[in-house]
Structures are given as C-alpha cells and as structure tokens.
Motif scaffolding. Structure first.
Motif, mmCIF file in Angstrom:
data_model
loop_
_atom_site.group_PDB
_atom_site.id
_atom_site.type_symbol
_atom_site.label_atom_id
_atom_site.label_comp_id
_atom_site.label_asym_id
_atom_site.label_seq_id
_atom_site.Cartn_x
_atom_site.Cartn_y
_atom_site.Cartn_z
ATOM 1 N N LEU A 33 28.451 14.433 7.995
ATOM 2 C CA LEU A 33 27.222 14.072 7.068
ATOM 3 C C LEU A 33 26.330 13.128 7.898
ATOM 4 N N LYS A 78 24.639 15.063 10.764
ATOM 5 C CA LYS A 78 23.740 16.247 10.258
ATOM 6 C C LYS A 78 22.367 15.646 9.796
ATOM 7 N N GLU A 79 22.551 14.288 9.181
ATOM 8 C CA GLU A 79 21.119 13.800 8.634
ATOM 9 C C GLU A 79 20.511 12.683 9.522
ATOM 10 N N TRP A 99 21.713 9.671 10.591
ATOM 11 C CA TRP A 99 21.604 8.262 9.966
ATOM 12 C C TRP A 99 21.504 7.229 11.180
ATOM 13 N N GLU A 115 29.082 13.809 -1.096
ATOM 14 C CA GLU A 115 28.180 13.841 0.041
ATOM 15 C C GLU A 115 26.517 13.858 -0.534
ATOM 16 N N SER A 140 23.827 11.023 0.538
ATOM 17 C CA SER A 140 22.530 11.427 1.011
ATOM 18 C C SER A 140 21.494 10.681 0.156
ATOM 19 N N THR A 141 21.496 10.737 -1.251
ATOM 20 C CA THR A 141 20.659 10.341 -2.009
ATOM 21 C C THR A 141 20.388 8.753 -1.882
ATOM 22 N N ASP A 188 18.014 8.167 0.751
ATOM 23 C CA ASP A 188 16.617 8.939 0.430
ATOM 24 C C ASP A 188 15.685 7.766 0.548
ATOM 25 N N ARG A 231 16.002 1.244 5.868
ATOM 26 C CA ARG A 231 15.388 2.297 6.612
ATOM 27 C C ARG A 231 14.103 1.578 7.342
#
Lengths: 299, 412
Positions: free
Chosen positions: B108, B111-112, B114, B317, B321-322, B325, B342
């Motif tokens: 994950l 894919k995102e 991080w 999962e 990801s939430t 966000d 972030r």
C-alpha cells in the motif's frame, strides 16, 4: 503399634468424597500457582522483553535489580512499612479488642465503626487519605484555619516521611479486621480462667500479658500471616496515594514489578523482581508452617 | 500483575461485546485519546473513515498510554487483535512486529507513494523494519517548548524572557512575588522529558544524537552533559514548590499565573486554547527554550494487527490511506494541536506557536523523538533517575550524571 498399622490404610479413604471434591482445587494449585511460579522463576533468567524469550543471561537480571536505586528504595520502604504496620496493627488491634471485651455498652456499634474502613478498597482508602494529608485541603489546612498557623503536617510531599503517610492510611484501613480477629480470640478464652485469675488476685494487665496472650497463640499466628501477606503485596494504596512519589521515595516492590513488566516492556526484569518478592514471602511463610504443622506432628 | 491480568480480561470481555454483532467492514480502533481536544480530533478520523463505507468502532482506553499500551499488547499477543491501534511511533511495538503479529503495509505504501509525501522521512523510518513498513504516522508532537505566563512576569516586574538563561535569571524575582518559577508535575515522564529538552537546548543536536542515538557513554559522562545537569539542577530548584502530579495541572498553574513557566510538549497548547488564552498576548512559547530552535518529531502512529478476515483486511487498507489523506490530516491536527506528517498540506488556521513549529519543521531543524531512539526499558530507567533527581535535592548533579552514564552504557 498394631493399632496404628491397621489404621493407616483407612486414612487414605477416610472422607473420600471430601478428597474427591478438592481435586479441582489441588489441580488448580499445582498447575496455576506452582506451575506459574516455576515458569516465572525460569524466565527470570532470560532477557525477555515484551514477549517471553528463551535467551538465557544467567543472573544478569538479578544483578541489575539489586543495583537499581529504585529497587533499593522499594525494599527499604517495604521493611519500614512492614515492621511498623505489623507492630501497630497488632498492638492497636489487640488494645481495641481488649477494650471492647470489657462488656461495654454499644459494643456492636463500636465494632461496626472500627471494622468499616476494611470494607473500602485500598484505592478508595488511598484517595481519601491523599486528600486528608494534602497540605492545602487536609489536616494541615484545617488546623491552620483554627489558628495554629505554624502547624506543619505534610507527609506526602516530603520524601523522608512519605512512607509513614502511607502507613497511616494502611493502619486506618486494616486495624479493624485485626481487632475482630483478636476479639474472636478473646471470646474463645474460657470464663473460668478469668475467674481463677481473679481468685488468685492477679492484676488484669498481668492476666492479659502472661495468661491470655499465650493462650491466644493460634489467633496471633493467623493474624501475623494475614498482616504479612498484606505487607508484601502492598501496591494499590501507594498507586492511589502517591504513585510512588515524590520522586521515587514511596516506591514498593510490587509497583516495581508492574512498572517493569508492562510500562518498561521488560518481562525478565519484572520476573526477577517478583521472584525476589516470592523469596520474601517464603521467608515469612516457612517459619509459620514449621511452627504450625511441625508442632502438631510433635503433639 | 494482578492488575494486568484483570485489565486484560476486562479488555477482552469488552472487545467481545463490541465485535460480536459486527458486520464484516466494522473495524475496531483502539487509542488513548480521551481528553476533550483529543476526542474531538479522533472524531475527525472516525468521520473520514465512515465516509469510505466502513464503520469506525471506537475503542478508546482511558488513562493515557501507560495504561492503554499493556491492554493493547495483551490483546494482540493473547489472540484477540483489534482492527487497528495507536502507538507512539518508535519502538513501542517493535517486538510485536518482530513476532509477526503486525501487518506489513509495504504494498500500500509503495502504491500511494508514502516515501514522497511523509515529511520528515524519519517518521516513516521508525515505521520500517527490515525494509518493510508496518505503521502509518499521523502527527508530529514535539517536546521542545517552554510555555511562559506573561501575567506572572508582569506581576514579578521582569520582562518576559527570550531564552532559558534569562528565564533562570528571572527566577529569584518570581519567587519573591510568590510565583513558582517552573512548574514540573510529579509524573516521572515529565522530569525525564524536561531533561531531554534541556539537553537539546544546551548541548545541541549532535550531543543529543550521540547520547541517545549511538548510546555513547563517554559523551554521556562528559563535560557537555555536565552542563546540562547543571541546568537541570537550576530547573529542579526553580520547580521545588510544584505540588501537582499531572502535566495538565502543571500547565494550569502557568495558565492561572501561579507558575511562570513549564517545559512541556506542544500538547500543552490545547490547554491554553481551551482556557481561551492567546499566543503572544497571554502566553509566550519558546521552541528549543529559545536557545536552539530544534524540535523532535515523535508522535502517534497507527499499527494494524495481522487479521485472517479478508474483509477486515481490506478495511484496514482503507483506514490506512484515510489517515494520510490531506483533508483528514488538516482536520485532525488542527484539533489535536499537533503538526501534520505531510509537508504539502495547508494549515492557515494554525496559531502563532504552531506556525513557529511549522517553520522549524520546514527548515529541517529536527531530531528524532526519544521514543524512536530508545527502548521502553531504557526510557523507564531514565524516568526513575530524573523523578528522583527532581524531588531529592540531596542527589548531586555529579552523582546523577554518573548514574545517567550507566543507564546509557546499558541502553538498547
């Protein structure tokens, strides 16, 4: 001789149903208590952290334990707390019982009042006494507001005497039970003994000291074990009253065990500390068992 | 031990009640955010997660991390794992990961992307073990703040200090005015934390990293740390009349002007906000004690226990990801008073102190938190030492330093 020989086989089957009924408890005792204890001692020789691991480090955990200032403070506190709580609970408990035994009026009322604190948990007791001994709200503030402005009574924030602040709360909570045990012991003494002593002209205090107390020996031994067990496991009272503070001044061994097992995630160190606590208990229990059971066999 | 067990039983029974009637996409999340501001912040997570079509089942455990962590750990090791759980990111869950009880989130994460969005990178590093990612950092909390009550300094007739030395110099005047110069609560972690802050401010970043990162005992016994102990000696003299236990009670002394200052992490800011005080006007914040403007980047992260249930694994999962966000990050951190993980989100609503923190973060003046560098065992020994040091004036700085060096020598 021949009589005992014929008796022996029947011993095993006597009260058979009672023996069968106690099998579950025996199994629990063997597997949970003894097994758990053996497991704990075994793993206290490893360097287990969060999870038990079989990585032996010899007596490293014990060396670290006895080098830790916090453990030394804890042991010292336990010794002070132990000696004073033993002496004062016995003395105060016996005196209260002896006074109640004078066939006074409202005995039931007094007995209830004295025993009431025992119905409270150590957590509640600790919180109550934390407020009572707080310098800004408790005893000190009350006495000062009555005019004695120089009055100083602040045990919980003074590292030197904080353990006595805890002792006060423990005595308040536990003495009532000791009193009841003692009272039961006193009531078990035959009236005729008192009459005989009076006929012989022995003063009351001497009767208590040299006749009644020696006769109450079994009660004293039971009481002793109850008090001693309470001393070794003292934990919640400290947590509620001071949480070990100021600094580490009121730490006790049981709190060390909990903190190192769960907060510090160091099972090995916690196991080593709890094993040392077990050793203390054995030191208390073995002489008692010897006195109780050894005597019976001789008799 | 009795407590641990009874709590575990309690936790297990609660969990049973909660999870029994649950459908496949319900996910129980345990955390120890229970104070007003914290609960509001965690509500933002729940809202965002519910919007994905799943259901957040709140498993708040009162009594702060020290109480909550043993319960969480015994549930995971006892075979009754929750869907996700909070830990401070760092080494608290290290052994659970090593034992294979935690879920690997690497797929994950790649894919995102991080690695590209999480700043500073050390946050993700402390979620990583053997190249695999096991947790989601959600916020940054820094320790290095000195909170000052402007009213207290006005009353004592001295200017509000701009750094630690001026603060120490103002001590006698404050005491004369009947104000406790420095509030330090009785909980052990507070005095240990205050010392770490002094170390960064006085000895600097390199010494901090050598002592806590490399566990270099010669540095710990050396002259740089001796200076820090001297400062800690000042601190304990200034704090000796603080008769409170909890950190928020100590913060309250500063808010009411009974104490002049407190060394505490940025979570103290929430208390000032609740009391309706304004940064710069009613209170002043000095990051890095006004000496070395460096902040540590500890904080909270979510871990996901390995579950057999496919549906729940999918929900895990979605939750992961939430949490990262951008919108959730802003909403959560504004309420929590912490900084987002972030670098690419906009925090216009932040107050002056938070903006100072964001600036320092942007400049890259950061160090890892002590939770990331040291095991809980070492942390506990440090806490024991410093709670004794702060309460027992008879323990000299020299002796304390010797013991400190011994702890560092055996640290892991």
């Amino acid at each position: 001789m021949s009589e005992t020989d014929t008796k022996r086989p029947s011993q095993l089957f006597r009260n058979l149903s009672a023996k069968i009924a106690s099998v579950p408890m025996i199994l629990t005792a063997v597997f949970v208590f003894v097994g758990g204890t053996a497991w704990t001692i075994f793993y206290s020789f490893t360097n287990s952290k969060l999870l038990p691991r079989l990585n032996f480090v010899g007596i490293d955990q014990y060396e670290r334990l006895w080098a830790a200032p916090r453990w030394q403070v804890a042991i010292e506190n336990l010794a002070i707390y132990g000696v004073f709580s033993l002496v004062f609970s016995l003395v105060i408990g016996f005196l209260l019982a002896a006074m109640l035994d004078q066939k006074i009026r409202f005995e039931d009322t007094f007995r209830t009042i004295f025993l009431y604190p025992f119905a409270l948990s150590f957590i509640v007791t600790g919180l109550v006494w934390q407020w009572l001994l707080n310098p800004d709200f408790g005893v000190q503030a009350v006495v000062r507001s009555l005019g004695w402005t120089g009055f100083d009574f602040n045990p919980l924030y003074n590292a030197q005497i904080v353990i006595y602040g805890i002792l006060i709360a423990a005595l308040w909570q536990g003495t009532g039970l000791i009193m009841c045990l003692m009272l039961a012991g006193l009531r078990g003494i035959d009236e005729d003994i008192w009459k005989a002593a009076r006929v012989d002209g022995i003063p009351t205090w001497k009767t208590y000291l040299f006749i009644i107390i020696p006769m109450m020996r079994p009660v004293f031994i039971t009481t002793l074990v109850i008090i001693a067990a309470g001393i070794v496991k003292v934990y919640d009272l400290v947590v509620a009253q001071t949480s070990g503070g100021p600094g580490i001044a009121s730490e006790v061994p049981a709190k060390y065990v909990y903190d190192y097992m769960f907060h510090a995630q160091n099972l090995g160190q916690g196991f080593a500390a709890s094993t040392m606590m077990l050793v203390t208990v054995i030191i208390v229990v073995v002489p008692w068992a010897y006195l109780e059971f050894g005597r019976r066999q001789r008799g | 031990m009795r407590f641990g067990f009874s709590r575990a039983v309690l936790a297990a029974s609660v969990a049973f009640c909660v999870t029994a009637p649950a459908s496949a996409t319900d996910l129980e999340v345990t955390h120890w955010w229970t104070s007003g501001g914290e609960a509001a912040a965690v509500g933002e997570f729940a809202k965002a997660f519910d919007a994905t079509g799943n259901k957040w089942v709140d498993g708040a455990i009162a009594g702060s991390g020290g109480t909550a962590r043993p319960i969480m750990i015994s549930r995971i090791t006892g075979g009754d794992p929750m869907g996700a759980t909070q830990f401070n990111h760092g080494r608290q869950a290290e052994e659970l990961v090593e034992a294979g009880l935690m879920r690997d989130l690497t797929d994950l994460a790649t894919k995102e992307g991080w690695k590209d969005i999480i700043k500073p990178a050390s946050l993700l590093d402390s979620c990583t073990l053997d190249g695999k990612i096991y947790c989601v950092p959600v916020n940054i909390h820094s320790w290095q703040w000195l909170w000052l009550s402007n009213a207290a300094f006005e009353k004592a007739g001295v200017a509000v200090p701009k750094n630690w030395d001026e603060f120490v110099a103002a001590g006698p005047a404050l005491e004369k005015a009947g104000i406790v110069p420095l509030a330090v609560g009785g909980q052990p972690w507070q005095s240990a934390g205050a010392f770490d802050v002094l170390m960064v401010a006085i000895a600097g970043k390199d010494v901090f990293m050598k002592v806590f990162g490399d566990k270099d005992e010669t540095v710990a016994a050396g002259p740089e740390i001796a200076k820090v102990f001297k400062a800690a000696d000042d601190a304990r003299k200034m704090s000796k009349n603080t008769n409170v236990q909890d950190w928020n009670q100590a913060t309250n002394l500063v808010i009411t002007g009974k104490a002049a200052g407190q060394i505490m992490g940025d979570w103290a800011q929430g208390e000032f906000q609740v009391a309706g005080q304004v940064a710069g006007k009613d209170y002043t914040c000095l990051p890095g004690l006004g000496v070395n403007e460096i902040i540590s980047t500890g904080g909270d992260a979510f871990y996901f226990p390995l579950l057999k249930d496919e549906e729940k694994a999918k929900a895990q999962e979605a939750l992961a990801s939430t949490l990262l966000d951008p919108k959730t990050q802003v909403a959560f951190n504004l309420k929590k008073g912490s900084l987002p993980v972030r670098g690419d989100v906009d925090l216009n609503a932040a107050n002056d102190c938070m903006k100072k923190g964001l600036d320092i973060l942007a400049k890259g003046n950061v160090i890892p938190g002590t939770d990331q560098l040291m095991s809980q065992d070492t942390q506990k020994q440090k806490e024991d030492l410093f709670s004794e040091f702060f309460s027992n004036q008879g323990l000299t700085p020299e002796d304390a330093q010797k013991r400190f060096a011994e702890i560092i020598a055996s640290a892991d």
